[in-house]
Design a protein around this motif. Structure first.
Motif, PDB file in Angstrom:
ATOM      1  N   VAL A 182     -28.631   9.348 -74.551  1.00  0.00           N
ATOM      2  CA  VAL A 182     -28.406   9.211 -74.521  1.00  0.00           C
ATOM      3  C   VAL A 182     -29.540  10.417 -76.145  1.00  0.00           C
ATOM      4  O   VAL A 182     -29.739  10.493 -77.142  1.00  0.00           O
ATOM      5  CB  VAL A 182     -29.696   7.928 -75.622  1.00  0.00           C
ATOM      6  N   ASN A 183     -30.299  11.893 -75.325  1.00  0.00           N
ATOM      7  CA  ASN A 183     -30.780  12.678 -75.288  1.00  0.00           C
ATOM      8  C   ASN A 183     -29.616  13.839 -76.465  1.00  0.00           C
ATOM      9  O   ASN A 183     -29.096  14.227 -75.583  1.00  0.00           O
ATOM     10  CB  ASN A 183     -31.623  13.265 -74.693  1.00  0.00           C
ATOM     11  N   GLY A 184     -30.000  13.819 -77.015  1.00  0.00           N
ATOM     12  CA  GLY A 184     -28.955  14.945 -78.290  1.00  0.00           C
ATOM     13  C   GLY A 184     -29.406  16.197 -77.959  1.00  0.00           C
ATOM     14  O   GLY A 184     -28.442  17.439 -78.456  1.00  0.00           O
ATOM     15  N   ILE A 185     -30.534  16.729 -77.399  1.00  0.00           N
ATOM     16  CA  ILE A 185     -30.958  17.939 -77.332  1.00  0.00           C
ATOM     17  C   ILE A 185     -30.210  18.875 -76.529  1.00  0.00           C
ATOM     18  O   ILE A 185     -30.236  20.355 -76.890  1.00  0.00           O
ATOM     19  CB  ILE A 185     -32.119  17.687 -77.079  1.00  0.00           C
ATOM     20  N   TYR A 186     -29.756  18.233 -75.937  1.00  0.00           N
ATOM     21  CA  TYR A 186     -28.356  19.176 -74.750  1.00  0.00           C
ATOM     22  C   TYR A 186     -27.359  19.924 -75.878  1.00  0.00           C
ATOM     23  O   TYR A 186     -27.535  21.142 -75.598  1.00  0.00           O
ATOM     24  CB  TYR A 186     -27.825  18.254 -73.919  1.00  0.00           C
ATOM     25  N   GLY A 187     -26.262  19.096 -76.554  1.00  0.00           N
ATOM     26  CA  GLY A 187     -25.949  19.820 -77.384  1.00  0.00           C
ATOM     27  C   GLY A 187     -27.125  20.461 -78.465  1.00  0.00           C
ATOM     28  O   GLY A 187     -25.315  21.672 -78.882  1.00  0.00           O
ATOM     29  N   GLU A 188     -27.155  20.383 -79.058  1.00  0.00           N
ATOM     30  CA  GLU A 188     -27.520  20.738 -80.437  1.00  0.00           C
ATOM     31  C   GLU A 188     -28.279  22.268 -79.558  1.00  0.00           C
ATOM     32  O   GLU A 188     -28.878  23.301 -80.044  1.00  0.00           O
ATOM     33  CB  GLU A 188     -29.203  20.445 -80.419  1.00  0.00           C
ATOM     34  N   LEU A 189     -29.042  22.053 -78.692  1.00  0.00           N
ATOM     35  CA  LEU A 189     -29.381  23.649 -77.935  1.00  0.00           C
ATOM     36  C   LEU A 189     -27.992  24.530 -77.783  1.00  0.00           C
ATOM     37  O   LEU A 189     -28.377  26.254 -77.981  1.00  0.00           O
ATOM     38  CB  LEU A 189     -30.285  23.405 -76.571  1.00  0.00           C
ATOM     39  N   PHE A 190     -27.407  24.138 -77.384  1.00  0.00           N
ATOM     40  CA  PHE A 190     -26.101  25.446 -77.141  1.00  0.00           C
ATOM     41  C   PHE A 190     -25.366  25.561 -78.259  1.00  0.00           C
ATOM     42  O   PHE A 190     -24.888  26.906 -78.573  1.00  0.00           O
ATOM     43  CB  PHE A 190     -24.700  24.423 -75.658  1.00  0.00           C
ATOM     44  N   LEU A 191     -25.654  24.489 -79.597  1.00  0.00           N
ATOM     45  CA  LEU A 191     -25.612  24.998 -80.719  1.00  0.00           C
ATOM     46  C   LEU A 191     -26.283  25.897 -81.113  1.00  0.00           C
ATOM     47  O   LEU A 191     -25.957  27.060 -81.831  1.00  0.00           O
ATOM     48  CB  LEU A 191     -25.089  23.822 -81.661  1.00  0.00           C
ATOM     49  N   ASP A 192     -27.227  26.149 -80.883  1.00  0.00           N
ATOM     50  CA  ASP A 192     -28.365  26.817 -81.380  1.00  0.00           C
ATOM     51  C   ASP A 192     -28.103  28.196 -80.850  1.00  0.00           C
ATOM     52  O   ASP A 192     -28.524  29.189 -81.484  1.00  0.00           O
ATOM     53  CB  ASP A 192     -29.811  26.580 -80.874  1.00  0.00           C
ATOM     54  N   PHE A 193     -27.838  28.737 -79.356  1.00  0.00           N
ATOM     55  CA  PHE A 193     -27.533  29.575 -78.445  1.00  0.00           C
ATOM     56  C   PHE A 193     -25.944  30.144 -79.273  1.00  0.00           C
ATOM     57  O   PHE A 193     -26.287  31.111 -79.532  1.00  0.00           O
ATOM     58  CB  PHE A 193     -27.653  29.029 -76.994  1.00  0.00           C
ATOM     59  N   VAL A 220     -26.021  39.596 -99.175  1.00  0.00           N
ATOM     60  CA  VAL A 220     -25.284  38.143-100.157  1.00  0.00           C
ATOM     61  C   VAL A 220     -25.504  36.977 -98.851  1.00  0.00           C
ATOM     62  O   VAL A 220     -25.486  36.980 -97.832  1.00  0.00           O
ATOM     63  CB  VAL A 220     -24.054  38.581-100.536  1.00  0.00           C
ATOM     64  N   LEU A 221     -26.925  36.052 -99.262  1.00  0.00           N
ATOM     65  CA  LEU A 221     -27.531  35.178 -98.631  1.00  0.00           C
ATOM     66  C   LEU A 221     -26.286  34.544 -98.213  1.00  0.00           C
ATOM     67  O   LEU A 221     -25.126  33.772 -99.011  1.00  0.00           O
ATOM     68  CB  LEU A 221     -28.441  34.609 -99.025  1.00  0.00           C
ATOM     69  N   GLU A 222     -26.293  33.693 -96.614  1.00  0.00           N
ATOM     70  CA  GLU A 222     -25.013  32.449 -97.067  1.00  0.00           C
ATOM     71  C   GLU A 222     -25.558  31.529 -95.761  1.00  0.00           C
ATOM     72  O   GLU A 222     -26.951  31.862 -94.808  1.00  0.00           O
ATOM     73  CB  GLU A 222     -23.763  32.801 -95.812  1.00  0.00           C
ATOM     74  N   LEU A 223     -25.834  30.473 -96.487  1.00  0.00           N
ATOM     75  CA  LEU A 223     -26.293  29.500 -95.037  1.00  0.00           C
ATOM     76  C   LEU A 223     -25.357  28.712 -94.335  1.00  0.00           C
ATOM     77  O   LEU A 223     -23.989  28.622 -94.105  1.00  0.00           O
ATOM     78  CB  LEU A 223     -26.408  27.913 -96.713  1.00  0.00           C
ATOM     79  N   VAL A 224     -25.634  28.030 -93.260  1.00  0.00           N
ATOM     80  CA  VAL A 224     -24.986  27.588 -92.331  1.00  0.00           C
ATOM     81  C   VAL A 224     -25.799  26.297 -91.684  1.00  0.00           C
ATOM     82  O   VAL A 224     -27.329  25.807 -91.633  1.00  0.00           O
ATOM     83  CB  VAL A 224     -25.199  28.247 -90.904  1.00  0.00           C
ATOM     84  N   ILE A 225     -24.972  24.573 -92.001  1.00  0.00           N
ATOM     85  CA  ILE A 225     -25.082  23.763 -91.150  1.00  0.00           C
ATOM     86  C   ILE A 225     -24.421  23.784 -90.319  1.00  0.00           C
ATOM     87  O   ILE A 225     -22.998  23.817 -90.439  1.00  0.00           O
ATOM     88  CB  ILE A 225     -25.317  23.044 -92.250  1.00  0.00           C
ATOM     89  N   GLY A 226     -24.809  23.043 -88.725  1.00  0.00           N
ATOM     90  CA  GLY A 226     -24.158  22.572 -88.202  1.00  0.00           C
ATOM     91  C   GLY A 226     -24.297  21.354 -87.584  1.00  0.00           C
ATOM     92  O   GLY A 226     -25.272  20.476 -87.703  1.00  0.00           O
ATOM     93  N   GLU A 227     -23.421  20.819 -86.902  1.00  0.00           N
ATOM     94  CA  GLU A 227     -23.447  18.946 -85.920  1.00  0.00           C
ATOM     95  C   GLU A 227     -22.991  19.714 -84.698  1.00  0.00           C
ATOM     96  O   GLU A 227     -22.509  20.536 -84.476  1.00  0.00           O
ATOM     97  CB  GLU A 227     -22.597  18.478 -86.832  1.00  0.00           C
ATOM     98  N   ALA A 228     -23.648  18.774 -83.443  1.00  0.00           N
ATOM     99  CA  ALA A 228     -23.773  19.158 -82.233  1.00  0.00           C
ATOM    100  C   ALA A 228     -23.486  17.774 -80.974  1.00  0.00           C
ATOM    101  O   ALA A 228     -23.989  17.694 -81.506  1.00  0.00           O
ATOM    102  CB  ALA A 228     -24.355  19.899 -81.363  1.00  0.00           C
TER     103      ALA A 228
END
Length: 306
Positions: A97-108, A148-156
């Motif tokens: 149930v730990n979401g950190i695995y997907g979050e880290l690889f998205l961050d990478f 020019v600034l662009e925003l990024v939001i992600g879900e992993a």
């Protein structure tokens, strides 16, 4: 003491191709993205990438600048990673149930592969000694495209199979119920991005300087109630980049055979973004299939920290 650029260079030259080796796309369809690795090396590659990148994901630049690399960059990062893993900043949750695995690889993917920058750190989204996952988007970043600034939001998601990945990402996009709003709704976007502006904790001094004017303007508007975050985005036509990222076990690495999954996620995200009246946007759907099961690879990562 190392410069932060030395650490970034290590990730770019040594680690990037361990997981993000071969990029497959479909001509003319920008949101179909799949990365393939060497199946025979995937378990060790996932462990090495996770363990060496973990300090960069959790800590800030000031902490990383003090890293002693006299024993070598890899050994130093792995040593720091174990210290970081056992710190109170990181949630202690069961592997499944730990979401950190997907979050880290998205961050990478965002900060190394794309070389985008971070708006708010992992630590700034966490509460002290709280074993719940960080709230909000799994990644919040930015890029400067021709200044020019662009925003990024992600879900992993790092899950068992592609059906689970689709289901979980759709829940993030659309919400689970009428009271559990999706992450691509006006109210969710407004609330969390307002928190980000008020928190105002970037990864590095360089990022703080690049965002200084934006954060000052937004704080003034939000504090005085003159304009909402979304209204500011729309008024200035700031582009929103949405990344839907999933790792899952799948023997089929032909991204064209997974077309229906890409398309359903893209269409749902597109509809939600346009309901926020945002016209300037881009959507990426990134799949990373593995031969080994998600729990096997996560278990190997966990073994590193024992």
């Amino acid at each position: 003491m190392p410069k932060i650029d030395d650490i970034r260079n290590h990730y770019k030259t040594v680690l990037e191709k361990k997981i993000f080796l071969s990029k497959n796309t479909i001509l003319g369809v920008t949101y179909y993205i799949m990365y393939i690795q060497k199946a025979e090396d995937e378990e060790i590659n996932f462990v090495e990438t996770f363990s060496q990148y973990f300090p960069y994901y959790v800590w800030n630049e000031d902490q990383l600048e003090t890293l002693n690399t006299s024993i070598g960059m890899q050994a130093s990062l792995e040593k720091a990673s174990k210290k970081c893993w056992n710190s109170p900043i990181v949630a202690k949750r069961k592997t499944e149930v730990n979401g950190i695995y997907g979050e880290l690889f998205l961050d990478f993917y965002e900060r190394v592969v794309h070389e985008r920058k971070l708006i708010i750190t992992y630590a700034s989204r966490r509460e002290y000694c709280n074993n719940m996952e960080s709230k909000g988007y799994d990644h919040i970043g930015y890029l400067l495209n021709n200044n020019v600034l662009e925003l990024v939001i992600g879900e992993a998601k790092y899950v068992s199979d592609i059906s689970s990945a689709k289901k979980s990402l759709l829940e993030d996009i659309r919400g689970k119920s009428e009271t559990d709003l999706g992450h691509l709704s006006k109210s969710y976007f407004e609330d969390f991005m307002s928190f980000v502006v008020l928190e105002n904790k970037q990864f590095s001094d360089a990022e703080k300087q690049e965002l200084k004017t934006l954060m000052h303007e937004l704080n003034e508007l939000l504090v005085n109630g003159t304009m909402t975050f979304l209204e500011y985005i729309l008024k200035n036509n700031i582009k929103l980049n949405v990344v839907l990222f999933a790792i899952f076990s799948n023997d089929n690495t032909n991204h064209e055979d997974l077309k229906k999954y890409y398309d359903e996620l893209y269409i749902n995200a597109k509809n939600k973004i346009e309901l926020m009246d945002i016209c300037n946007y881009d959507i990426e759907v990134v799949f990373i299939p593995t031969k080994a099961t998600s729990m096997k690879i996560k278990g190997k990562i966990d073994e590193f920290y024992k």
